[in-house]
Each structure stands twice: as C-alpha cells, then as structure tokens.
Scaffold this motif. Structure first.
Motif, PDB file in Angstrom:
ATOM      1  N   ALA A  58      -3.515   0.269  -7.185  1.00  0.00           N
ATOM      2  CA  ALA A  58      -2.961   1.304  -8.061  1.00  0.00           C
ATOM      3  C   ALA A  58      -2.944   2.647  -7.334  1.00  0.00           C
ATOM      4  CB  ALA A  58      -3.785   1.409  -9.342  1.00  0.00           C
ATOM      5  N   PHE A  59      -4.041   2.964  -6.647  1.00  0.00           N
ATOM      6  CA  PHE A  59      -4.137   4.256  -5.960  1.00  0.00           C
ATOM      7  C   PHE A  59      -3.092   4.376  -4.851  1.00  0.00           C
ATOM      8  CE2 PHE A  59      -5.823   6.904  -2.506  1.00  0.00           C
ATOM      9  CZ  PHE A  59      -5.926   8.109  -3.178  1.00  0.00           C
ATOM     10  N   LEU A  64      -0.312   2.572  -4.198  1.00  0.00           N
ATOM     11  CA  LEU A  64       1.091   2.505  -4.626  1.00  0.00           C
ATOM     12  C   LEU A  64       1.502   3.768  -5.378  1.00  0.00           C
ATOM     13  CD1 LEU A  64       1.161  -1.240  -5.727  1.00  0.00           C
ATOM     14  CD2 LEU A  64       2.321  -0.231  -3.756  1.00  0.00           C
ATOM     15  N   MET A  65       0.597   4.268  -6.230  1.00  0.00           N
ATOM     16  CA  MET A  65       0.943   5.457  -7.007  1.00  0.00           C
ATOM     17  C   MET A  65       1.016   6.691  -6.100  1.00  0.00           C
ATOM     18  SD  MET A  65       1.769   5.939 -10.109  1.00  0.00           S
ATOM     19  CE  MET A  65       2.155   7.327 -11.163  1.00  0.00           C
ATOM     20  N   LEU A  66       0.139   6.748  -5.110  1.00  0.00           N
ATOM     21  CA  LEU A  66       0.172   7.864  -4.165  1.00  0.00           C
ATOM     22  C   LEU A  66       1.515   7.875  -3.426  1.00  0.00           C
ATOM     23  CD1 LEU A  66      -1.827  10.081  -3.093  1.00  0.00           C
ATOM     24  CD2 LEU A  66      -2.176   8.588  -1.127  1.00  0.00           C
TER      25      LEU A  66
END
Lengths: 183, 181
Positions: B88-89, B91-93
């Motif tokens: 999540a971190f 990909l979202m970054l």
C-alpha cells in the motif's frame, strides 16, 4: 511533519470500524492541514485504483503531498501505532479478559455514527463537484454542472447495485470528462 | 523456509492483490497460512479476523499483528506488518508522485472534475452499504441522522462525535443487558 504524525496518530486511535469509518476523520483532520476538498476527492479516487487499506493509502498520500517521502513514512507509521500497542497488549492479558463486550459495544455505537459521518463527507464532495461550492453556506453561488451530476448518478448506480470494479468506473468517468471538454 | 519469512511473504502477497484492505485479504491468508504452510488453525485465524475488526486502527494490520504474534512472536509481528503495509505504501507513494506531476489545465481539469464526481458517488455508495448493514433499529438510525446533521451544520467535529457514539454504544448495550435480566 510532527503535526501530520500526530494527526494520523489521532486518526488511528479513533479509527474504529475500518476504512470508510475513518474517512470522515481523515477528511476533517486533513482540512486542518490545508487539504482542499478537491485533493480529498482525488485521494478517494486513488483509493479505488491502488490496493491496500484506506487509512494507510491516505496517510501516504497526505504525507507525500505535504512534506515528501519522510513525512509519508511518518504518517504511515503513525496510523499503524494503535495496532502495535493494542494487539500485543490484548494477547498478553487474553486469559484475564474473557469478555470484550466493551469493545463490541463501542463499535455498535460507532458503526451507525460512521454512516452519518460518511454521508456528510459525500455531501461535501457532491456540493463541490456538482454545484461548485464549498459547503451549504455558499448555496446562493451554486451553479449546476450537468456532467458531474450525470457521472455521480451513473457511478453510484453501477457501484451500489452492480459492484462494478471502481477502476472501470474511474476510467469511464475520466473518459466522459475528456469527451465533454471537446464538445 | 523460516516462518517469519513466510509471514512476510504471505502478507505482502495479500496486500498487493486486495483492494480497500480490511478483510478482503482473508481468503489469501487462509489459503497460504492454513492450507499451504499449516502455521495456524483455520478457527484461530477467523477468531483473530473477528477480533481485528473490533480493535481501533487499520483492520488488515490488526490481523497481521495477531497472526504474526501467534506464529512468530514479536519478530512475527514485524514481519507480517511490514508485509501488510509495504505494498500500500509503495504503490500509493508512486501514485501520489505521478499525481503531483499531472498538469492541472485544459482537458485534464475536465477529466479530473468528472473523476471527482465519481469519487463523491463512491462515498454515497459506501454510506448506503454501511447503512444497510448497520442501521437496524430506531437508536442506530437516530444516531446516524444526528451525526450527519451535526456535521453538516458544523455543530460538532468527527472526533467528538465518534467518542460520543462509542459512549452511546456502551450505554445501549448496558440497557439491553439490564432488560434481559
């Protein structure tokens, strides 16, 4: 960076009941950091495109937007802190806690509340996208955007009734927005 | 393979391929940890899944902490959590950095406006499905309506309302217990 860390710490500790229950907190607390309703709407759209828990996605997004990489790391870690505290604590005293009715009762109150809270956020987003205003107070300045109203209606219908993958719905909305521009 | 490495790998896999987090990742966890590696009993996993949802914080991460602690102790918590957070971190970054580079002009503005309207629709849809599962009787409907109105009229903020709703939940549950006795 410290403000964002503390903000997401607060969101984590008050965040009962999962992502959507937390979104109203994220919305209000991030407004204090300077986030616009537009940026929040974009965050919610990105949530639909990127895998992972909503709270972690939001922390990373806001951290990156308001301070860059290390702030993103700090915000993400902050929202994780409650899990690191409560889970080991619970397992340590598991034998003594034979009935966690309090937690269940708290959740029974927060779940219905989160319905109202998320609806209020949805209304804010609708006022902005369909009527172009920030809040009901600006109602006199409202002007109806037919494209946005159409997109909102169609996406709501396809999502709530047929559970169409949000990725397709976002692509569909984007396509429509692009076509309308050239009309 | 060491069990903590397996924990990391399984949660990384589950985190990468499940959208919107929460319990969506449970089937993958079950298939891998229960079916393939036999590191945890199925009943235990589901008990933890239920508990994860009653705890504050990120549900998927709560689950990773419970299962990680059970299988590998404190190191297990770290391994499973890292696996659950990393996809999540990262990909979202990447997505946010790409988002920051989008020029906000011309046709892009029109596309973004439509996507924001879709975003509003997702929230209405989320409110609708939450309402269907959680508004069962008069007290819950009143609670939801009160929270909506107080927020829209700017009379109370979300943290305050959440704390009050939690207290109301405790009171309602006590009242029910007393009535039963």
């Amino acid at each position: 960076m410290i403000t964002i860390f503390l903000t997401f710490l607060k969101i984590g500790f008050l965040g009962f009941g999962g992502g959507y229950a937390m979104l109203s907190l994220i919305f209000q607390e991030s407004e204090k950091l300077g986030m616009t309703v537009q940026q929040f709407a974009d965050l919610n759209a990105l949530d639909g495109l990127i895998p992972g828990p909503i709270a972690i996605n939001s922390a990373t997004y806001l951290g990156q937007l308001y301070g860059g990489f290390w702030t993103a790391v700090a915000a993400t870690l902050a929202v994780c802190v409650p899990s690191f505290i409560f889970v080991p604590l619970f397992l340590h005293y598991e034998d003594k806690i034979n009935d966690n009715w309090v937690l269940t009762a708290i959740l029974d109150g927060i779940k219905p509340a989160s319905v109202g809270l998320i609806l209020a956020v949805a209304l804010s987003l609708m006022l902005l996208t369909v009527f172009g205003i920030n809040g009901l107070g600006e109602w006199a300045k409202a002007s109806l955007d037919w494209t946005s109203l159409l997109v909102l209606g169609v996406v709501f219908f396809l999502d709530s009734k047929y559970h169409v993958n949000p990725v397709w719905l976002i692509l569909l909305a984007g396509l429509l927005g692009g076509v309308v521009y050239y009309l | 393979m060491h069990k903590n490495w397996i924990l990391f790998k399984v949660y990384l896999l589950a985190g990468t391929f499940t959208f919107s987090g929460g319990m969506a990742m449970l089937p993958v966890i079950e298939r891998e940890l229960v079916g393939k590696y036999h590191l945890i009993e199925r009943d235990q996993l589901y008990e933890y899944a239920t508990l994860s949802q009653t705890f504050p914080g990120v549900i998927a991460l709560n689950n990773a902490c419970f299962v990680g602690k059970k299988i590998g102790g404190t190191v297990g918590i770290i391994a499973a959590s890292l696996g659950a957070i990393l996809p999540a971190f990262v990909l979202m970054l990447a997505a946010t950095i790409a988002y920051q580079m989008i020029p906000q002009e011309g046709v892009v503005l029109s596309i973004m406006a439509a996507i924001r309207a879709a975003s509003a629709a997702f929230l209405f849809s989320a409110a609708y499905s939450l309402a269907r599962f959680n508004l069962k009787d008069a007290p819950t409907i009143i609670l939801a309506a009160a929270c909506f109105l107080l927020t829209v009229l700017n009379l109370a903020n979300a943290p305050t309302l959440i704390v009050i709703a939690g207290i109301v939940g405790i009171i309602l549950s006590r009242v029910k217990q007393v009535r039963r006795v």
